[in-house]
Design a protein around this motif. Structure first.
Motif, short mmCIF file in Angstrom:
data_model
loop_
_atom_site.label_atom_id
_atom_site.label_comp_id
_atom_site.label_asym_id
_atom_site.label_seq_id
_atom_site.Cartn_x
_atom_site.Cartn_y
_atom_site.Cartn_z
N SER A 50 18.41 38.05 36.10
CA SER A 50 19.43 37.16 36.67
C SER A 50 20.45 37.91 37.52
CB SER A 50 20.14 36.40 35.55
OG SER A 50 20.73 37.32 34.64
N LYS A 60 17.39 36.90 31.24
CA LYS A 60 17.49 35.77 30.32
C LYS A 60 16.07 35.30 30.02
CE LYS A 60 20.96 32.95 30.80
NZ LYS A 60 21.88 31.91 31.24
N ASN A 62 13.29 32.44 28.11
CA ASN A 62 13.14 30.99 28.13
C ASN A 62 14.01 30.31 27.08
OD1 ASN A 62 11.31 31.13 30.21
ND2 ASN A 62 9.53 31.07 28.88
N ASP A 63 14.28 31.01 25.97
CA ASP A 63 15.13 30.41 24.93
C ASP A 63 16.61 30.77 25.12
OD1 ASP A 63 15.18 33.06 24.18
OD2 ASP A 63 14.55 32.72 22.11
N GLU A 64 16.96 31.19 26.34
CA GLU A 64 18.34 31.49 26.74
C GLU A 64 18.90 32.76 26.10
OE1 GLU A 64 19.83 29.74 29.26
OE2 GLU A 64 17.91 28.70 29.33
N GLU A 66 19.85 36.52 26.14
CA GLU A 66 20.17 37.42 27.25
C GLU A 66 19.96 38.86 26.83
OE1 GLU A 66 24.12 36.39 28.48
OE2 GLU A 66 23.41 34.62 29.56
#
Length: 105
Positions: A50, A60, A62-64, A66
């Motif tokens: 990102s 990041k 897929n499940d957010e 980081e």
């Protein structure tokens, strides 16, 4: 009679010691080679980059979840840009130890 109780007690202790010794030595040793690049040794997580600041990469999943890692962890020769997907390798069973390596997907 007292002699028989002492002999029984000693034999019981020897039997227990043998059982414990056999149980202890029969346990498998899990010692994977650090030199091998076999992915089965690692837990992998995919991230989308990102942001890049200097040699720090921000990603990041897929499940957010980081992540931040440095360019020292990257093993692929491909240049990683923002929005690229990477695979991060962690020591199996020990995600908290840190990244072992990062490859561009």
């Amino acid at each position: 009679m007292f002699k028989r109780v002492i002999i029984l007690g000693v034999l019981s202790l020897v039997l227990i010691a043998l059982v414990l010794l056999k149980t202890h030595t029969a346990a498998p040793v899990n010692n994977p080679s650090k030199k091998s690049n076999d992915s089965s040794e690692y837990t992998t997580v995919e991230y989308k980059i990102s942001k890049i600041e200097g040699n720090q990469y921000y990603g990041k999943s897929n499940d957010e979840t980081e992540i931040i890692f440095s360019s020292q962890s990257i093993v692929s020769d491909d240049e990683i840009q923002v929005d690229d997907e990477v695979i991060c390798y962690f020591e199996k069973g020990n995600l908290g130890k840190g990244i072992v390596k990062v490859e561009k997907k």
